[in-house]
Design a protein around this motif. Structure first.
Motif, PDB file in Angstrom:
ATOM      1  N   LEU A  73     126.288   1.199 -98.445  1.00 14.65           N
ATOM      2  CA  LEU A  73     126.579   2.385 -97.628  1.00 14.65           C
ATOM      3  C   LEU A  73     127.266   3.419 -98.501  1.00 14.65           C
ATOM      4  CD1 LEU A  73     127.958   0.770 -94.344  1.00 14.65           C
ATOM      5  CD2 LEU A  73     125.834   2.068 -94.556  1.00 14.65           C
ATOM      6  N   TRP A  74     126.957   4.697 -98.198  1.00 15.35           N
ATOM      7  CA  TRP A  74     127.555   5.790 -98.965  1.00 15.35           C
ATOM      8  C   TRP A  74     128.257   6.755 -98.005  1.00 15.35           C
ATOM      9  CZ3 TRP A  74     127.559   6.322-104.277  1.00 15.35           C
ATOM     10  CH2 TRP A  74     126.781   5.388-104.993  1.00 15.35           C
ATOM     11  N   GLY A  75     129.479   7.098 -98.369  1.00 13.91           N
ATOM     12  CA  GLY A  75     130.228   8.102 -97.642  1.00 13.91           C
ATOM     13  C   GLY A  75     130.716   9.174 -98.588  1.00 13.91           C
ATOM     14  N   TYR A  76     131.497  10.106 -98.046  1.00 13.72           N
ATOM     15  CA  TYR A  76     132.036  11.183 -98.885  1.00 13.72           C
ATOM     16  C   TYR A  76     133.448  11.501 -98.402  1.00 13.72           C
ATOM     17  CZ  TYR A  76     132.356  15.505-101.598  1.00 13.72           C
ATOM     18  OH  TYR A  76     132.744  16.468-102.480  1.00 13.72           O
ATOM     19  N   ASP A  77     134.364  11.703 -99.335  1.00 20.18           N
ATOM     20  CA  ASP A  77     135.748  12.092 -99.027  1.00 20.18           C
ATOM     21  C   ASP A  77     135.925  13.532 -99.468  1.00 20.18           C
ATOM     22  OD1 ASP A  77     138.454  12.484 -98.780  1.00 20.18           O
ATOM     23  OD2 ASP A  77     139.001  10.494 -99.524  1.00 20.18           O
ATOM     24  N   ASP A  78     135.886  14.457 -98.498  1.00 23.07           N
ATOM     25  CA  ASP A  78     135.973  15.865 -98.887  1.00 23.07           C
ATOM     26  C   ASP A  78     137.407  16.331 -99.131  1.00 23.07           C
ATOM     27  OD1 ASP A  78     137.013  16.273 -96.336  1.00 23.07           O
ATOM     28  OD2 ASP A  78     135.133  17.042 -95.515  1.00 23.07           O
ATOM     29  N   ASP A  79     138.362  15.396 -99.030  1.00 23.06           N
ATOM     30  CA  ASP A  79     139.724  15.719 -99.473  1.00 23.06           C
ATOM     31  C   ASP A  79     139.838  15.596-100.992  1.00 23.06           C
ATOM     32  OD1 ASP A  79     140.966  15.985 -96.789  1.00 23.06           O
ATOM     33  OD2 ASP A  79     140.340  13.892 -96.640  1.00 23.06           O
ATOM     34  N   THR A  80     139.095  14.632-101.539  1.00 18.83           N
ATOM     35  CA  THR A  80     139.177  14.372-102.986  1.00 18.83           C
ATOM     36  C   THR A  80     137.886  14.727-103.722  1.00 18.83           C
ATOM     37  OG1 THR A  80     138.439  12.090-102.677  1.00 18.83           O
ATOM     38  CG2 THR A  80     140.815  12.502-102.578  1.00 18.83           C
TER      39      THR A  80
END
Length: 892
Positions: free
Chosen positions: A878-885
């Motif tokens: 699974l792939w996600g994204y952390d738009d804080d970092t």
């Protein structure tokens, strides 16, 4: 009919009766009507609340049964000479006087009421000892039944019965042959015609009297003059038909001593005696201790230590006058601290001074301290927790400071509580056997009620339950009701891994020992719009690291999660409140424990594992809504939002700006995108149009780009909202609307020769606010927030029938991403992966029977992140994204 009160003039002190509630006003304290209201947005000023037996009249509380200015009702003023008795204005006469009609009279001397009311003396008569008798003018004496001047009467010359001889006259009290110079012979009487009332100006000219008046001769002319103690207050003296000197100025309270002089005395019912105003009756609670009628009843005998209850009754050294009784001080200071006991305490306090709370306590938001500070004490009987509750009036701010330092020393504070609204102050402190705790209680200027007397305070001690590891609460499988007794925050400190909010109140310690190898699901009930937090660990009690999980949420009415367990292992739950929300932890807590063997688990039976890796990107900061992969480990991972779209090689490499490469912008971008074979689609966020919704930006897997994109679909009627989910089964593109009434699922064929290709409405389902879309051979899968609780559902592709798979995930109302995996190869999904906005991924399995949902992992606590991509290779990822970092998240 009015009653008459005869009060001895010598009795000037009046015993004071306490108000029904026993309340006394502190010496020097501003009365309730003078209290200042709090300034600012939290204005505490409230209505005046009067004690039992009192009525609010304007800005004062009065006893209408005795108050002359408000007798029986506000504004009803008793007349001069009247007292207020049992709420009725009644005539009050001084001692020696009697009520005749509506006024007081001395029947021993009143010519209009001589001997009895209504018995009037005749003209020229006076009332003496209750009997009418002839009243002789000055210089005359009564001789039998008539008045005679012995200085001139020849028949009573010098004395009654002494008659002068024939030819003699009476001159200057002696018989003589002629009158002395300056006098005139009037029938043998030598008189001065300038002053003689019987021969005024000339012999035989008699000056007549009138009722209560005498006929006098002045300078040879007759005049009528009121007798001593009477007055012609209606000015008809000498007028035909007049009533003469009708007013007894000796006793008339409205004409005392002279016409027009009305008696009015402070705190008293006035009277008139011998022409002077006098105290007839003191108002309740006052006394005429200086016996000077001019200042009325000048002493408050309910509180004056020199005249307590009655004039001259002095209290002893150190005593207070409380409600007219001398009492030793109670709760005044450390020397008279009131000793509390367990249970409800009635504190009849006697205090006036502010000894220790000389500055306003820090917990008082508005207002300042006023009146005495009461000192109470309690000695703990156990090691545990003490809860105190002090009753108070609503809309009134009091304050309580609690300390275990020496009496009179308020620091360190164990508790400081102040509240304006509500009918009680309450607090909880940890206590130790044998330690004495001091409670300092004060009123403030915020509100109008002083401290009640008596005060009612309840003391309850309890052995700690769940306060720390020595008394942790042992949970069992199923519902648990936890009546906890805890005061300290022993193990958790701010910030937690799952929230940046500051912690508030105790951390309650619970424990559960697993009975088998499997999964434990727990659900903790909580108020909505209140953020609590639960940390779970299998480390030794008190050691919260490493965490198994940290769970928090604000909106829903439950906290819930699952984690794998091992038989015989004890798991500790640390539960705490935060400053986000207004309510503390419930007591009791309700927590349900369900231990079972799940149909799947992370890293087994085809489910993705829990290993999280972070892959930095060089993307600019933006709000990310989706993550999409092209299906090849050597291909690309795409991520973007409403105005940005990037990709990086899945195996690692440089960032590419797809938005720039494909010459697209906000017209082509929205909440989702889709890769179907070699076709790469973006979805616009439009909510109204029939075209411009679905855009193809590449038809060769991103090797080249279609500048500005191709408008791929047309709709016979505009979809009812924007599209927030897209999926493909290899032959069609499916789109789902996020409408607040109902959800639409549309289909557009892949590989269309003519664009835009016609879209078909497949299903309209009652579930609303649905986002995210996945598909297999039989079902559509989506996440809906329109119902309560949130629902993970699937929709039959043929019939449109809806099945609810899970209600435990707290979904996002903005966007949720779903991925499905067919691990058995039968065309139907075996696992559903869901990502909400909380940087968490969940898995749901058992779709063919009893479904099971649990958190797979999380990758932060920052702002919302929505995307979830899936690469179904030899090892699914699974792939996600952390738009804080600005990091891609790999979960496998």
């Amino acid at each position: 009919m009015k009653r008459v009160w005869i009060v001895a003039l010598a009795l000037s002190g009046v015993l004071a009766a306490c108000d029904d509630d026993g309340t006394t006003v502190d010496a020097g304290e501003v009365e309730d009507s003078g209290r200042a209201s709090d300034a600012g947005p939290n204005d505490d000023a409230g209505p005046i609340t009067c004690g039992a037996g009192e009525t609010r009249c304007d800005d004062s509380c009065v006893d209408t049964s005795t108050n002359r200015e408000n007798c029986g009702a506000c504004g009803t003023v008793c007349a001069a000479g009247e007292a207020c008795v049992s709420g009725m204005c009644e005539l009050a006469c001084p001692s020696g006087q009697e009520a005749c009609g509506a006024t007081c009279h001395d029947t021993m001397s009143d010519t209009n009421h001589c001997g009895a009311c209504g018995t009037a003396c005749g003209a020229g008569e006076r009332c003496n000892a209750g009997a009418c008798e002839l009243s002789c003018p000055t210089g005359q004496v009564l001789c039998g039944s008539f008045c005679s001047d012995p200085m001139s009467d020849p028949g009573n010359c010098g004395a009654c019965g002494t008659a002068c001889g024939a030819g003699e006259v009476c001159s200057a009290g002696s018989c003589a042959t002629s009158c002395a110079p300056g006098t005139t012979d009037c029938a043998g009487a030598c008189v001065d015609t300038t002053t003689s009332p019987g021969n005024c100006g000339a012999c035989g000219n008699v000056c007549a009297g009138d009722a209560g008046a005498l006929g006098l001769c002045v300078a040879g002319a007759c005049r009528t003059v009121c007798d001593v103690g009477t007055g012609d207050c209606n000015a008809d003296l000498g007028v035909t038909g007049g009533d003469g000197c009708e007013t007894m100025t000796a006793t008339d309270v409205m004409n005392c001593g002279a016409c027009g002089i009305a008696c009015s005395l402070p705190n008293a019912s006035p009277g008139c005696a011998m022409g002077a105003c006098t105290v007839t009756m003191c108002s309740m609670g006052f006394g005429d201790c200086d016996l000077m009628p001019g200042n009325g009843c000048e002493v408050d005998v309910t509180s004056d230590v020199a005249n307590c209850g009655a004039c001259g009754t002095a209290c002893g050294a150190g005593e207070f006058c409380n409600g007219g009784a001398c009492e030793a001080p109670v709760a005044e200071d450390c020397g008279s601290a009131f000793v509390l006991s367990s249970g409800m305490n009635t504190v009849n306090w006697v205090a006036t001074a502010s000894d220790y709370l000389t500055t306003t306590p820090a917990c008082v938001a508005t207002g300042t301290s006023t009146g005495p500070d009461l000192v109470l004490q309690y000695t703990a009987t156990l090691n545990g927790q003490l809860t105190w509750t002090l009753d108070k009036p609503d809309s009134t701010r009091w304050a309580v400071v609690v300390s275990d330092a020496a009496c009179g020393t308020l620091t360190p504070e164990l508790d400081c509580v102040s509240e304006f609204s509500g009918t009680a102050l309450t607090g909880t402190i940890p206590v130790t056997t044998g330690t004495t705790y001091y409670f300092y209680v004060t009123d403030t200027t915020s509100g109008t009620n002083p401290l009640s007397n008596p005060l009612m305070i309840d003391i309850a001690e309890a052995v700690p339950v769940g306060d720390d590891c020595s008394n942790s609460v042992v949970l069992s499988a199923g519902p648990n009701t936890v009546n906890w007794v805890a005061a300290g925050a022993d193990y958790l400190s701010s910030p937690l891994s799952c929230t940046t909010q500051a912690l508030d109140g105790p951390d309650v310690v619970l424990e559960y020992t697993a009975t088998g190898n499997g999964v434990l699901t727990w659900t903790l009930d909580k108020p909505t719009s209140q953020r609590w937090a639960v940390v779970v660990s299998d480390a030794a009690c008190g050691t919260v690291s490493p965490e198994i999980q940290c769970v928090t949420d604000f909106s829903p009415a439950v906290l819930t999660s699952s984690f794998p367990v091992t038989m015989g292992t004890t798991y500790y739950f640390y539960v705490t409140d935060t400053t986000s929300g207004s309510g503390p932890l419930d007591n009791p807590l309700t927590i349900d424990i369900n231990e079972f063997v799940p149909p799947c688990s992370p890293g087994a039976m085809g489910v993705v594992g829990t290993t999280v890796a972070r892959i930095p990107t060089t993307a600019a900061s933006f709000t990310e809504y989706y993550v999409e992969l092209d299906g090849s480990p050597t291909g690309f991972t795409y991520f973007g939002g409403q105005s940005e779209l990037y990709r990086v090689p899945t195996g690692g490499g440089a960032l590419e700006d797809v938005e720039a490469l494909a010459a697209i912008g906000t017209t082509q971008l929205g909440y989702t995108m889709l890769i179907a074979g070699n076709d790469i689609f973006t979805v616009d966020q439009s909510t109204t149009s029939t075209t411009g919704r679905l855009w193809r930006i590449s038809s060769d897997g991103g090797a080249t780009w279609i500048a500005g994109g191709e408008d791929y679909a047309s709709f016979a009627t505009a979809p009812n909202d924007d599209f927030r989910g897209a999926a493909s089964d290899g032959t069609s593109v499916f789109l789902i609307t996020q409408d607040t009434i109902e959800t639409e699922i549309w289909s557009v064929p892949l590989g269309a020769a003519v664009l835009p290709a016609p879209a078909t409405l497949l299903h309209t389902i009652p579930n609303d606010s649905c986002t995210g879309l996945a598909v297999d051979s039989t079902w559509f899968y989506t996440a809906c927030t329109g119902a309560s609780p949130d629902e993970l559902i699937r929709v039959n592709r043929t019939t449109g029938a809806v099945e609810v798979l899970d209600t435990s995930i707290t979904l996002s109302s903005t966007h949720n991403m779903l991925r499905v995996d067919d691990t058995t190869g039968d065309g139907v999904a075996d696992v559903v992966y869901t990502s909400a906005a909380t940087e968490r991924a969940y898995y749901t399995c058992g779709l063919g029977g009893t479904t099971f949902t649990a958190e797979l992992t999380n990758w932060g606590t920052g702002t919302s992140n929505y995307g979830l991509g899936f690469l179904d290779g030899a090892t699914p990822v699974l792939w996600g994204y952390d738009d804080d970092t600005q990091e891609l998240i790999s979960i496998q």
